[in-house]
Design a protein around this motif. Structure first.
Motif, PDB file in Angstrom:
ATOM      1  N   THR A 336      -3.084  -0.352  -0.618  1.00  0.00           N
ATOM      2  CA  THR A 336      -3.267   0.427  -2.071  1.00  0.00           C
ATOM      3  C   THR A 336      -4.202  -0.017  -2.978  1.00  0.00           C
ATOM      4  O   THR A 336      -3.815   0.848  -3.716  1.00  0.00           O
ATOM      5  CB  THR A 336      -1.791  -1.209  -2.095  1.00  0.00           C
ATOM      6  OG1 THR A 336      -1.715  -2.242  -2.475  1.00  0.00           O
ATOM      7  CG2 THR A 336      -0.245  -0.216  -1.641  1.00  0.00           C
ATOM      8  N   ARG A 383      -2.274   5.907  -5.892  1.00  0.00           N
ATOM      9  CA  ARG A 383      -1.961   4.713  -5.387  1.00  0.00           C
ATOM     10  C   ARG A 383      -2.938   3.424  -6.787  1.00  0.00           C
ATOM     11  O   ARG A 383      -3.691   3.554  -6.822  1.00  0.00           O
ATOM     12  CB  ARG A 383      -2.473   3.853  -4.031  1.00  0.00           C
ATOM     13  CG  ARG A 383      -4.066   4.171  -3.638  1.00  0.00           C
ATOM     14  CD  ARG A 383      -4.336   3.918  -2.359  1.00  0.00           C
ATOM     15  NE  ARG A 383      -4.304   5.538  -1.804  1.00  0.00           N
ATOM     16  CZ  ARG A 383      -4.667   5.258  -0.413  1.00  0.00           C
ATOM     17  NH1 ARG A 383      -5.299   4.345   0.533  1.00  0.00           N
ATOM     18  NH2 ARG A 383      -4.463   6.623   0.005  1.00  0.00           N
ATOM     19  N   MET A 437       3.078   3.777  -2.539  1.00  0.00           N
ATOM     20  CA  MET A 437       2.529   3.550  -2.411  1.00  0.00           C
ATOM     21  C   MET A 437       3.123   2.967  -4.206  1.00  0.00           C
ATOM     22  O   MET A 437       1.979   2.668  -4.800  1.00  0.00           O
ATOM     23  CB  MET A 437       1.966   4.446  -2.413  1.00  0.00           C
ATOM     24  CG  MET A 437       0.681   4.441  -1.139  1.00  0.00           C
ATOM     25  SD  MET A 437      -0.361   3.189  -1.010  1.00  0.00           S
ATOM     26  CE  MET A 437      -0.651   3.545   0.581  1.00  0.00           C
TER      27      MET A 437
END
Length: 681
Positions: A336, A383, A437
């Motif tokens: 992420t 993200r 995400m």
């Protein structure tokens, strides 16, 4: 029916215990062979007559064919009652059809086994190629070498057999068993001297067996054998060049079959597709997508060239083309923190701009699949805080709704909605990646991520999307680790490793290796996990994922202190690169060194932790620092943010490290708050 048929050699039939059944006269066998190569399709009687008699058929030819069929039926179904229709050799309209399953004909069994071998890892592939080749008893339809009706099937199956011989040798080379491949390859090229891949494989096998002189002599013979055709191709030239330079002989170097196909296809592409064409842009996008999953080098190259490709697509002035190029990069993403946050932010903004332009130009009737892909790109590339277009809010302040995050969350939700409506499995998998995400709006979202990962894995299994199956299982591994369900995480790790090996996804092993270290820490303690982490930090430093590895040493160094009730030793961090975690580490190290006022100032200014897989862990770090120096605003915010993750392990949802139960950190934060409110006595 318990009957099996043979085409790979003389026409044959066996009953269920393997006993050959008598087929009678050659015409009987010929009718059976002709019906078998029709592959469960009807062959009209007139076609059978024309095939069986090349010249003018006799007056009673149709009656003769019916007699042959009747005799075959008696042989194939000896227990069938009189006047009961045959279930195997069936009359259908104007002709006959032999209804045989794929597992009842040796040629079809060969094809199916070969298909499984083509997708198997090398050791399993060797066994499968040998199983496939063992079905051959001689030339295809050996009884009828000159039959016109058999020629096409004979040529097709023989070509598949020659390919199987070479691919078995290729698999042997990949397992390091070069010596085992030599004898069969010598016989192969002796009978089929025009097969360049056979020569390349033989030379490679000899070279890897330590017989470079013989290998070079083999290449010389190959040049002579191929001189009458088109001459040596690029695969043979390449192997010869490598041997002469002394760099061949690697046990892991791909053998000639794959290289030859690649070289010839690439050359044909260059000749056939015009320069600066849209087809080249589309093909490049697909190539970069595949390159990104080949390993560290491929990932870095794909990342760099993707930026250039998007820019090239936008310069064409074709908004829809640019949208397709941007949206085609559906590489599964599990970490992420963006490897290049600035690049991700720009790509996310480019996708958003292109989506808006595409929608405006095409109107409401425009392709929804393009919109879904672009929205998925926005969600994936946004993200963490990669899409932030303003300074992050301070950790000490009350939470706010950040516009860029709201846009990304809406993009993810809309992409999933569109993909579900379109019933496009690959598009839905990509959209679910974006939803993953954007699933970090609050702490404690491991259960939601577990559900997302499970859905993605099921979707990928049902529709054969191996890359997204690995991703779905990785997401679920992380979530299960965060929830403390190590048994489920172990099962996912084992399956991920199997899939990664089979589908050549080497980067997946980076995540399962980190998980194994985390698991060791959870079950056996820090002392056992520490050397494992040390090896990991060294082996994965160049994995091509700086968003994952930069600063990872700091996270690992924090583990023993954060799993206890104390403060870390600042000296342990003196020579470590804090990477992206510096702002949240600094207050803790200041507090640990006794600089309480500086720590309070740092806590006042520190931004909230990124909305990603490590947000719970970083809130715990801030809570520890704030508790040590009495910074009530940050301490209160940390407690409130972590409350929804009370049943999780801090940081374990990352699959990298665990700071222990979030509940333990919550109790410590509440105790520090309570202590700060007590009147002095």
């Amino acid at each position: 029916m318990g009957v099996e048929f043979g085409l790979l050699g003389p026409v044959a039939v066996w009953n269920s215990d393997g006993t050959p059944l008598p087929l009678g006269a050659p015409r009987h066998r010929e009718v059976l062979g002709r019906l078998l190569i029709a592959r469960n399709r009807v062959v009209p009687v007139g076609r059978l007559v024309a095939d069986l008699w090349d010249d003018e058929p006799p007056a009673g030819a149709v009656g003769a064919v019916r007699t042959f069929v009747a005799a075959l039926r008696r042989t194939l179904e000896p227990g069938r009652p009189p006047r009961q229709p045959s279930r195997l050799l069936v009359t259908d309209g104007p002709g006959y059809v032999l209804r045989a399953g794929r597992d009842a004909v040796d040629a079809w069994q060969f094809e199916d086994t070969a298909a499984r071998a083509a997708g198997a890892p090398p050791h399993a592939a060797v066994a499968l190629w040998e199983e496939a080749l063992a079905r051959w008893r001689g030339p295809v339809l050996a009884d009828f070498p000159d039959a016109t009706w058999a020629a096409a099937e004979q040529a097709r199956l023989e070509a598949l057999r020659l390919d199987a011989v070479e691919r078995r040798a290729d698999a042997l080379l990949a397992t390091g068993a070069a010596r085992d491949a030599v004898a069969d390859l010598r016989a192969h090229v002796a009978v089929h001297p025009g097969r360049e891949d056979g020569w390349v494989l033989l030379a490679t096998a000899l070279d890897r067996s330590g017989r470079r002189g013989e290998a070079l002599e083999t290449l010389r013979q190959a040049r002579g054998a191929l001189a009458g055709g088109h001459g040596p191709g690029p695969a043979l030239v390449r192997v010869e060049r490598l041997m002469l330079s002394g760099t061949a002989g690697s046990a892991t170097e791909p053998a000639g079959t794959t290289d030859g196909i690649w070289d010839r296809a690439a050359a044909a592409w260059d000749r056939s597709v015009p320069a600066r064409s849209r087809a080249r842009l589309h093909a490049t996008a697909g190539l970069l997508r595949d390159l990104a999953v080949t390993g560290a080098d491929g990932l870095e190259e794909a990342r760099e060239h993707r930026r250039e490709l998007v820019a090239a697509a936008e310069t064409t002035g074709d908004t829809e083309l640019a949208a397709r190029i941007i949206g085609s990069y559906d590489v599964p993403a599990v970490w992420t923190r963006a490897d290049d946050p600035a690049d991700s932010a720009e790509l996310s903004r480019a996708a958003a701009r292109t989506a808006a332009r595409t929608a405006a130009r095409l109107g409401p009737g425009g392709p929804p699949v393009l919109r879904a892909r672009l929205l998925s790109v926005v969600a994936v590339e946004s993200r963490g805080d990669a899409a932030a277009d303003a300074p992050l809010p301070r950790a000490a302040d009350s939470p706010v709704t950040e516009p860029w995050r709201l846009r990304a969350e809406r993009a993810a939700a809309e992409a999933v909605r569109l993909a579900r409506r379109l019933a496009d499995p690959a598009l839905l998998a990509f959209a679910l990646n974006g939803a993953f995400m954007q699933s970090f709006a609050t702490c404690g979202s491991a259960a939601r991520r577990e559900a997302l990962g499970a859905e993605m894995a099921r979707l990928a299994v049902d529709h054969h999307l191996p890359g997204h199956e690995v991703l779905g299982r990785l997401i679920r591994l992380q979530a299960c680790a965060g929830l403390g369900d190590l048994a489920a995480a172990d099962a996912e790790a084992d399956e991920i490793d199997r899939l990664a090996h089979r589908n050549e996804r080497p980067l997946a092993g980076v995540f399962t290796s980190w998980y194994q270290a985390l698991r060791t820490c959870e079950t056996d303690g820090w002392a056992k996990a520490r050397p494992r982490y040390a090896r990991l930090l060294e082996s994965t430093a160049n994995s091509g994922m700086p968003g994952l590895t930069r600063g990872a040493a700091v996270l690992v160094a924090l583990v023993p202190a954060m799993r206890s009730d104390g403060l870390p030793d600042p000296d342990d961090f003196a020579r470590l690169d804090a990477g992206p975690y510096g702002p949240w580490l600094e207050p803790l190290l200041l507090a640990a060194s006794g600089a309480a006022e500086e720590a309070r100032q740092a806590l006042t200014a520190v931004p909230r932790p990124p909305r990603d897989l490590l947000q719970e862990a970083l809130w715990c770090v801030l809570a520890r620092a704030a508790g040590a120096v009495g910074h009530e605003p940050v301490l209160r915010q940390a407690r409130d943010q972590l409350a929804s993750a009370a049943d999780e392990s801090a940081g374990a949802g990352s699959g990298l490290i665990s700071f222990g139960p979030v509940a333990h950190h919550l109790r410590a934060a509440q105790e520090a708050l309570d202590a700060g409110r007590r009147p002095l006595t």
